[in-house]
Scaffold this active site. Sequence first.
Site, short mmCIF file in Angstrom:
data_model
loop_
_atom_site.label_atom_id
_atom_site.label_comp_id
_atom_site.label_asym_id
_atom_site.label_seq_id
_atom_site.Cartn_x
_atom_site.Cartn_y
_atom_site.Cartn_z
N ASP A 81 23.21 -48.13 -11.68
CA ASP A 81 24.64 -47.91 -11.69
C ASP A 81 25.72 -48.76 -12.17
O ASP A 81 26.77 -48.37 -12.35
CB ASP A 81 24.90 -48.23 -9.81
CG ASP A 81 24.61 -49.43 -9.46
OD1 ASP A 81 23.63 -49.96 -9.63
OD2 ASP A 81 25.50 -49.81 -8.92
N ASP A 84 23.22 -54.04 -12.46
CA ASP A 84 21.86 -54.43 -11.73
C ASP A 84 20.99 -53.14 -12.36
O ASP A 84 20.96 -52.55 -13.02
CB ASP A 84 21.78 -54.70 -10.31
CG ASP A 84 22.31 -53.46 -9.54
OD1 ASP A 84 22.08 -52.03 -10.04
OD2 ASP A 84 22.82 -53.65 -8.53
N TYR A 235 26.23 -49.12 -1.11
CA TYR A 235 26.92 -47.90 -1.41
C TYR A 235 26.88 -47.47 0.42
O TYR A 235 26.21 -46.23 0.30
CB TYR A 235 26.33 -47.29 -2.47
CG TYR A 235 26.76 -47.50 -3.72
CD1 TYR A 235 28.03 -47.53 -4.26
CD2 TYR A 235 25.64 -48.33 -4.67
CE1 TYR A 235 28.05 -48.08 -5.51
CE2 TYR A 235 25.93 -49.01 -5.67
CZ TYR A 235 27.19 -48.72 -6.33
OH TYR A 235 27.64 -49.23 -7.43
N GLU A 480 32.38 -56.55 -13.97
CA GLU A 480 31.09 -55.56 -13.78
C GLU A 480 31.43 -54.25 -14.12
O GLU A 480 32.50 -53.83 -13.75
CB GLU A 480 30.39 -55.61 -12.40
CG GLU A 480 29.19 -54.89 -12.17
CD GLU A 480 28.28 -55.11 -11.10
OE1 GLU A 480 28.78 -55.70 -10.14
OE2 GLU A 480 26.97 -54.75 -11.19
#
Length: 507
Positions: A81, A84, A235, A480
């Site tokens: 995603d 990570d 999420y 990120e």
Amino acid sequence: MEPKSSIGGLRLRLLVLHLLLLAPGFATAFNYADALSKSIIFFEGQRSGKLPPGNRMPWRSHSGLSDGAQYNVDLVGGYYDAGDNVKFGLPMAFTTTMLAWSVLDFGKFMAAAGELENARAAVKWGADYLLKAATATPGKLYVQVADPNQDHRCWERPEDMDTPRGVYHVDVDKPGSDVAGETAAALAASSLVFRRSDPVYSNRLLNAAVATFEFADRHRGAYSDTLASVACPFYCSYSGYHDELLWAATWLHRANPSNSSFLSYVAVNGLQLGAGDDDFSFSWDDKRAGAKILLAKFFLRKKYNNLEMYKAHADSYLCSLVPGTASFNAGEFTAGGLLFKSGSSNMQYVTTATFLMLAYAKYLRSSNSTASCGISGEGDVSAGEIVAVAKRQVDYILGKNPAGISYMVGFGCKYPRRVHHRGASIPSVRAHPGRIGCDAGFGYLHSGEPNPNVLVGAVVGGPDSRDAFADDRGNFAQSEPATYINAPLVGALAYFAGTTRSGTGRE
Ligand SMILES: *[C@@H]1O[C@H](CO)[C@@H](O)[C@H](O)[C@H]1NC(C)=O
Ligand SMILES: *[C@@H]1O[C@H](CO)[C@@H](O)[C@H](O)[C@H]1NC(C)=O
């Protein structure tokens, strides 16, 4: 309340647009075609599974090759995603839906820029995985590979990760209408992308989409209720699952317009599913704004009377973004002009809103219509005005901003060098073939050095509410990247690559 004079409203809007256009740096021309190309290459850096020859992120290699094996299911492939090594179904499906929508609405500009095949490959990498997840085991939808809590205890390249690769699913006893609804939407949208080029594959996607939607609707519940320990707070389905049911039915109608059952479903259930709420953010969590823009498209095209309210809702969403309209929400923009919704990964809201603006401008244009931002035609906003607002956001991302930095990695000369991303921050398996273990990786996270690998095309979380950005790997809120930041931007960049002269930024 006094209705605003149309002349005053129009003049004010033109003045505001004029000021935006005269802002310093307007002369800067961006190469949108180059940015488009890079925005797609990014997805090749996020690939999990066996990489094809010619994968264009040269420092990446195969990873996650036994995902699912210990559960006797093949879950190899898909996308990580963000920074990570977890495969989260909900944002992966949303990413795939938005990539597919980008191709559907702006594919002709991608073709002109020589990027259509690359964009389709990005859709297919997601759709292939989601198809497996939805059909591998009857009665189950696989929704995640790896426990993020365990994954985050290490800082490892995907190529040598050795953290547990748990597999999580939803079924009739543990429903997940949110993740199943989004998966159905992604499969339906992807089926349209391949309708002509690969009809057999397209049909498989559509059949899986219908079955997944039926499961989502019949067995209602939020996946984060039963899978909270691995889904939250990462999420979690904060907005619930109603929005995904509306969204899935909307996409199924677009993919399958000859079957009226999906539009009937929207007509019967829409209000109960939140279609009547005015909601102003669009993300992997909340799909209402996107569903309304698409339903407004159906209304503009076919004048289905029962969809008229969606045009009003789509207008209301749009008007909040256009300076000078009565409902413009100036408080949601930074002094430098960036839409600002959240101090964490804000760019995801910028790219989704930009995409919706451009898609809606296209639908308005093709029906010779305008967005109604006032009373009885006095605040009409044209497609051209909407496009100008969208362009301002894209240009901000690419470098026309107070920090003078491009938020797309590898684009321009000043861009984030310390992206919060495991693979990019650790020497590549090609440069350093020896294993770098769980704890050893943290030295790279905490070092002040630039990343050794350039994650080309990644758009990061972006600046704070004062347009300031820290190029700091530890500041994941700003540094990120995420697949769902890039996916809608692919469509927006295609639009500007195709509509500005030579893609260089001059109209
Ligand atoms: C339309 O789709 C629904 C839901 O999948 C299905 O039950 C129905 O048989 C379809 N109708 C036609 C005419 O194909
Ligand atoms: C578009 O709408 C305007 C205003 O209603 C009208 O004058 C014009 O003829 C329309 N053009 C087309 C191509 O339908």
